[in-house]
Design an enzyme around this catalytic site. Structure first.
Site, PDB file in Angstrom:
ATOM      1  N   ASP B  54       3.086  37.159 -35.349  1.00  0.00           N
ATOM      2  CA  ASP B  54       3.368  35.716 -35.307  1.00  0.00           C
ATOM      3  C   ASP B  54       4.228  35.263 -36.485  1.00  0.00           C
ATOM      4  O   ASP B  54       4.423  36.009 -37.443  1.00  0.00           O
ATOM      5  CB  ASP B  54       2.052  34.925 -35.378  1.00  0.00           C
ATOM      6  CG  ASP B  54       1.190  35.134 -34.154  1.00  0.00           C
ATOM      7  OD1 ASP B  54       1.736  35.413 -33.078  1.00  0.00           O
ATOM      8  OD2 ASP B  54      -0.044  35.017 -34.290  1.00  0.00           O
ATOM      9  N   TYR B 112      -4.653  46.401 -38.723  1.00  0.00           N
ATOM     10  CA  TYR B 112      -4.186  45.189 -39.398  1.00  0.00           C
ATOM     11  C   TYR B 112      -4.974  45.013 -40.684  1.00  0.00           C
ATOM     12  O   TYR B 112      -6.160  45.363 -40.750  1.00  0.00           O
ATOM     13  CB  TYR B 112      -4.405  43.950 -38.532  1.00  0.00           C
ATOM     14  CG  TYR B 112      -3.366  43.724 -37.467  1.00  0.00           C
ATOM     15  CD1 TYR B 112      -2.205  42.998 -37.747  1.00  0.00           C
ATOM     16  CD2 TYR B 112      -3.552  44.213 -36.176  1.00  0.00           C
ATOM     17  CE1 TYR B 112      -1.254  42.777 -36.759  1.00  0.00           C
ATOM     18  CE2 TYR B 112      -2.599  43.997 -35.189  1.00  0.00           C
ATOM     19  CZ  TYR B 112      -1.458  43.277 -35.488  1.00  0.00           C
ATOM     20  OH  TYR B 112      -0.517  43.049 -34.522  1.00  0.00           O
TER      21      TYR B 112
END
Lengths: 258, 258
Positions: B54, B112
């Protein structure tokens, strides 16, 4: 009027240096003055920094004398400033100051650090904080050469004209180069880097960046340590290297007697 | 056409995410495609990333499938890309790839990391890389709660609608929170920070940021671990926390079998 001593941390990347300028608010002092004017609801705001960091140069602890027509507890001034300053400038501390406190002439010494890393010419995540380069450097030679700066010298060859100065003589108390290894998350960003650290009585315009760049040229074998010694003994108006980039440089500490 | 597997490191701060968009070139894929078109002197450029990071989200190792009408040695492609990409995107590696290589469906797992620090609400030098906050958190509780994510669950409550997905079930292989202390220069920038690390089969839109934010709410005592367990057992369409800010998030690793 009230007097305060502020300690500021800032990222110089977005700014045209510390010093306020008439044509832009994009200086650190310009931003500080704007915030102080808002807090004190007055245009009678005066600030004076311990040193004028250049465009792109950072500070971990810039010291500033503030004069404003407002009596405010120091810890409240810190909060008010951090609410009114942009995200890349932080007020770490405020103290009540004597009217005679002078951040430049009152300082005992100043310390700058220059951070650089080898092996690639940039890094997406740390380009603003560290200077990256692909030069092959002899680190031992550089460590040795750092010692030549220590002592009282005429730094006329390590000075970019632009500010009026009474003398180009400055005393360096310590100067070193250290290889460091990062740990944890920062190891993933930059496993190994070098810290050039210099403490002195004061510094001329771009003096630290000229010192670092000279040390790089010695490490690369472009010049030898004898040329550096000679340039400090008898400046001839010739610089030994072009000015190093600003993004690795930090004003890290300013010491006062009191 | 030639096929390559690229590994990219990038700072997502300036970009509207990974995914290319018709109205702006300010996406990471947009910049990559522009560079590849220049290198291959062709508009016949196709790229596919392992995941759509994002706006503001970073990558230490995003994997990309590239299809271009150009035969070029991988190491030369790396150099050509780094000469044509902006400073906040770096190509770490290029490899020749099989035409059937698929960066999304071919991956075994993805990792992540989310980096945050407590005690202040921002830092001038690391605002793009770390999320700072002043919340009081019970770290032990949070470490415990991380374990609840491990296993196969329906992550419908940890998902922001916007991408079509066949199922909201994902498997998490490991999830942990670790307190870290920085050393050297980085210690001056940020002495202590936390690393939330999660490895899974795949991740839904904003899933990691919703996981982190939920763990924060547990640490602050706003919700308890039982609510998290219930939300994973039987999603009810209610999120347990607002989405965490993007600047602490990194896509750190994508693993492939071959």
């Amino acid at each position: 009027m009230s007097f305060y001593k502020l300690t500021l941390k800032y990222n110089g990347h977005r700014y045209q240096g510390w010093q306020k300028q008439p044509h832009t608010e994009l200086t650190v002092q310009g931003q500080l003055n704007r915030a102080l004017a808002k807090i004190s609801k007055s245009k009678e705001v005066k600030t004076l920094g311990s040193g004028r960091t250049d465009t792109g140069v950072h500070a971990l602890a810039q010291v500033v004398r503030v004069e404003i027509p407002l009596v405010i507890p120091p810890e409240k001034l810190v909060r008010a400033l951090n609410s009114n300053l942009p995200d890349d400038i932080e007020c770490l501390m405020a103290e009540n100051a004597d009217e005679n406190f002078h951040p430049v002439f009152g300082s005992v010494d100043k310390t700058y650090r220059y951070i650089f890393a080898l092996g690639k010419r940039r890094d997406p995540l740390l380009n603003q904080q560290i200077t990256f380069m692909t030069r092959k450097l002899d680190i031992e030679k550089m460590e040795e050469a750092c010692k030549l700066f220590v002592g009282k010298h005429d730094f006329a060859d390590f000075f970019t004209v632009g500010t009026d100065v009474a003398t180009t003589v400055r005393e360096i108390f310590s100067c070193s180069l250290t290889k460091m290894e990062a740990t944890g998350f920062f190891h993933d960003l930059c496993p190994e880097y070098f810290v050039f650290e210099v403490t002195g009585s004061g510094f001329l315009k771009q003096m630290v960046r000229l010192m670092v760049a000279t040390i790089w040229n010695i490490g690369e074998g472009k010049i030898d340590a004898a040329s550096l010694a000679e340039s400090l003994r008898k400046p001839d108006g010739n610089k030994l290297a072009p000015v190093a980039p600003p993004q690795g440089l930090y004003l890290t500490k300013v010491t006062y007697n009191s």
